[in-house]
Scaffold this motif. Structure first.
Motif, short mmCIF file in Angstrom:
data_model
loop_
_atom_site.label_atom_id
_atom_site.label_comp_id
_atom_site.label_asym_id
_atom_site.label_seq_id
_atom_site.Cartn_x
_atom_site.Cartn_y
_atom_site.Cartn_z
N VAL A 176 0.86 -1.18 0.00
CA VAL A 176 0.00 0.00 0.00
C VAL A 176 0.89 1.23 0.00
O VAL A 176 1.69 1.40 0.92
N SER A 270 -10.74 -6.95 -5.36
CA SER A 270 -11.21 -5.61 -5.75
C SER A 270 -11.15 -4.63 -4.60
O SER A 270 -10.85 -3.46 -4.78
N GLU A 271 -11.47 -5.10 -3.41
CA GLU A 271 -11.55 -4.21 -2.25
C GLU A 271 -10.31 -4.21 -1.37
O GLU A 271 -10.33 -3.67 -0.27
N ASP A 272 -9.21 -4.82 -1.82
CA ASP A 272 -7.95 -4.65 -1.08
C ASP A 272 -7.48 -3.21 -1.27
O ASP A 272 -7.76 -2.59 -2.30
N THR A 273 -6.73 -2.72 -0.28
CA THR A 273 -6.29 -1.33 -0.36
C THR A 273 -5.21 -1.14 -1.42
O THR A 273 -4.25 -1.91 -1.47
N HIS A 291 -8.13 4.15 -0.56
CA HIS A 291 -8.70 3.83 -1.88
C HIS A 291 -8.33 2.40 -2.22
O HIS A 291 -7.23 1.93 -1.90
N THR A 292 -9.26 1.73 -2.87
CA THR A 292 -9.06 0.31 -3.16
C THR A 292 -8.83 0.11 -4.66
O THR A 292 -8.70 1.07 -5.41
N GLN A 293 -8.76 -1.15 -5.08
CA GLN A 293 -8.20 -1.45 -6.40
C GLN A 293 -9.14 -1.19 -7.58
O GLN A 293 -8.92 -0.27 -8.37
N ARG A 493 -13.02 4.33 0.80
CA ARG A 493 -13.74 3.28 1.52
C ARG A 493 -13.77 3.49 3.03
O ARG A 493 -14.67 3.04 3.71
#
Ligand code: 7RM
Length: 673
Positions: A176, A270-273, A291-293, A493
């Motif tokens: 990240v 999709s929702e990993d940082t 913000h995520t992927q 998020r």
């Protein structure tokens, strides 16, 4: 998943929105239930569909625009009351593959970046193949030094291909990044590194800006003294000068040379940082927005293409620093996802002279130019000749971002820079929104653009105006708090490590709505004009700052028990800070204290945060419950003393004349520092 079904009109509209683009070809067919006025496939019809059927709108776009390892199973799952936001759930992808590998496969030699270095005429071109290789070497270097998926990496770097590679290298291995603008002080940098618990910091020995050297490594050294989480500092070289290297410092280019030019991408949810980016709020320490992927990338890419009318082969130039969200979305992620040639602007608008931007436009044949009103206001004072000297016929779109653009600046940009022939888009958005939310484009072919107005919501953005009581305001010719009623893929998020703060800051003022912190006016035609912040956030040269942050930076001074900072209009910066301070009784060295306060703000935050004016007063205007009435101070500074509003809650109304007298003595406008 039902594909969008839109009619022939759509292809026509989308044809002019962005020619020959795959995602929109999927959007063909007829929109059901669109307003009568809306031609099928028109901007209005597509907007209506994005609002009514987000899954049917965004689903196919995500599938066609992005390269996936695993398809998503759920388009969206969001609930504003708990601040839950999720897009493209179940999907897996890698952002660096989307920004690099997919283009390398098709055209490895096309130019990804043109690095417009500080010294004009020394630009460097980097192809997609080269950028991928650099990214992989850097990714492998990070891995070798212990960076794993999910770990945080701080970037304190000037605008450069290596900085872009560092962002993408993090994305490649699932780390990240948190980019800290290279103008922030050591203390600000340390605060962010500690909040994010970064394992590694990447920096340059020195930076160069406007012909001056910036001591990046020195500032990092100062910062990391107070950062126990940092294991290594990777130091790249921007200048020939040697800087002292300590135990945890690693020479970056040397290490990269030893590494493999390939690196297997991590498959990310999709929702990993993807990244954290710190931004100022009205209270407390800056917030690390997450913000995520997938959603972020899709939104950045789509807005980049549609708002600016980016077409394959164009040279796109966003002159923002990569330390801000504008640099993330429109220097790096949006353009690279679209396979564009993106300019990296290392310099300033007036170096070596006020023709810098336009000489660059001529030399690099730039098609889209995206910048900040503060620079426009500065340049217009230098006169038209600096613009007219250069050939700007390559320009098609001009963009403005960061703060309201006043009529004069808008007209100048449009008439003088754009020769009245370019499309000028005033784009409103925030660190929190991930990408542009309100802008004149996309819109129907030939649709009007009014000066100084962001005008139209992007697809899927539903702006709402609220009155003071929290009622939704209908119709036109109304002003209120700007909220957004439905989630969109690009939005932040959470706040890193503090989800409750996220909910409180954005979803509490108007339950069920995202509150932007800005005020807006809606015309009778339904266009939006942003009027400015409604909270204690100010905007100095497009840089967002909390007045509380500046007050905090001054709070430690032993001679100053109390301060109050407000923003006031400034010709070039848009807003400047004005500090009212109270001195301890026994002090008679006010000037010395004022100088110390200036130094304290520069050291704790950044130079640009130093108040233009500091005025000593006997006491601050306080309500009976002890709150400082900054509104009153603002009225005094802006000369609106005839209408001070309701002052009945003041503990002692006598304070008004007291401050007015001090203010008049001080002289209404001291030259800005
Ligand atoms: C992109 C960015 C966000 C704040 C926002 C506004 C102000 C930004 C405009 C604008 C009027 C615009 N992100 N703002 N764009 N105000 N017209 N076109 O700037 O997080 O750093 O700042 O900036 O107040 O809330 S940011």
């Amino acid at each position: 998943m039902a594909a969008l079904s839109l009619g022939r009109g759509v292809s026509r509209l989308l044809g002019c929105l962005h020619r020959a683009s795959a995602p929109w070809r999927a959007v063909s067919g007829r929109i059901r239930g669109a307003p009568d006025a809306a031609q099928p496939g028109s901007y209005l019809a597509l907007s209506a569909q994005a609002a009514r059927e987000p899954a049917a709108f965004w689903g196919p776009l995500a599938r066609e625009t992005l390269v996936w390892d695993t398809p998503y199973h759920t388009v969206w799952d969001c609930d504003f009351s708990s601040g839950k936001i999720g897009w493209f759930l179940g999907g897996q992808l890698n952002v660096s593959v989307n920004c690099l590998d997919q283009h390398v496969q098709k055209s490895p030699e096309s130019v990804a970046l043109i690095w417009e270095r500080d010294e004009p005429g020394t630009e460097v071109r980097i192809t997609y193949r080269e950028l991928l290789e650099t990214t992989c070497r850097l990714a492998n270097t990070l891995k070798k030094h212990g960076v794993r998926r999910g770990d945080r990496v701080a970037l304190y770097m000037s605008v450069s291909p290596l900085a872009v590679a560092a962002m993408l290298a993090c994305a490649r291995i699932g780390a990240v990044h948190t980019v800290v603008f290279a103008g922030f002080s050591a203390e600000s940098l340390a605060g962010r590194i500690n909040d994010a618990k970064c394992k590694v910091v990447i920096t340059f020995n020195q930076g160069l800006r406007g012909g001056r050297v910036v001591e990046l490594k020195k500032i990092v050294d100062e910062a990391v003294k107070h950062c126990p989480s940092v294991q290594h500092v990777l130091v790249a070289h921007r200048t020939e000068n040697k800087v002292p290297m300590g135990d945890r410092d690693i020479p970056l280019e040397q290490e990269m040379a030893k590494e493999d030019p390939e690196c297997t991408p991590e498959s990310m949810g999709s929702e990993d940082t993807l990244f954290l980016l710190y931004t100022s709020g009205s209270t407390g320490m800056p917030k690390g927005l997450v913000h995520t992927q997938a959603g972020y990338l899709l939104y950045a890419a789509l807005t980049h293409k549609l708002v600016f009318d980016y077409r394959p082969g164009d040279v796109f130039s966003c002159v923002a620093d990569i330390g801000w969200i504008t640099g993330h979305s429109y220097v790096v992620y949006g353009p690279l996802c679209n396979g564009a040639t993106s300019i990296l602007f290392e310099s300033t608008p007036v170096y070596p002279n006020a023709g810098r931007y336009w000489e660059m436009v001529q030399r690099l044949k730039i098609n889209q130019f995206y910048g900040a009103p503060t620079a426009v206001r500065l340049l217009l004072k230098y006169g038209d000749a600096w613009v007219k000297k250069y050939d700007r016929s390559s320009l098609r779109t001009l963009g403005s971002v960061g703060e309201p653009i006043n009529q004069e600046a808008w007209e100048w940009l449009h008439k003088v820079v754009g020769d009245s022939r370019c499309t000028l888009v005033d784009t409103w958005w925030q660190t929190e929104t991930g990408g542009i939310c309100i802008a004149p484009r996309p819109s129907e072919e030939g649709a009007e653009i009014l000066p100084g107005m962001a005008m139209r919501p992007f697809f899927g953005i539903i702006p709402i105006l609220m009155d003071e009581k929290g009622n939704v305001m209908e119709g036109g010719d109304v002003s209120g708090s700007l909220c957004i009623s439905q989630a969109w893929p690009g939005m932040a998020r959470t706040i890193y490590g503090d989800h409750q703060r996220f909910v409180d800051a954005y979803f509490k003022a108007y339950p069920g709505y995202y509150f932007t912190g800005d005020g807006a006016y809606r015309t009778r035609e339904g266009y939006y004009q942003i009027t400015g912040r409604m909270d204690d956030v100010i905007n100095i040269s497009g840089h967002r700052l909390g007045t509380a942050e500046i007050e905090d930076a001054m709070a430690n001074h032993p001679a100053v028990p109390e301060t109050a900072v407000i923003g006031y209009p400034h010709d070039i910066k848009g807003e400047a800070a004005f500090a009212f301070i109270v001195l301890k009784d026994d002090r008679d060295d006010a000037e010395k204290v004022v100088e110390e306060l200036r130094a304290a703000v520069a050291a704790k935050i950044a130079k640009y945060a130093v108040p233009d004016q500091i005025l000593v007063v006997k006491r601050l205007p306080k309500t009976r419950s002890g709150k400082v009435m900054r509104r009153l101070l603002r009225k005094i500074v802006t000369g609106q003393t005839r209408d001070l509003g309701d002052t009945t809650t003041l503990e002692d109304p006598g304070v008004i004349t007291e401050i007015l007298t001090a203010y008049q003595k001080h002289g209404a406008r001291r030259p800005a520092k």
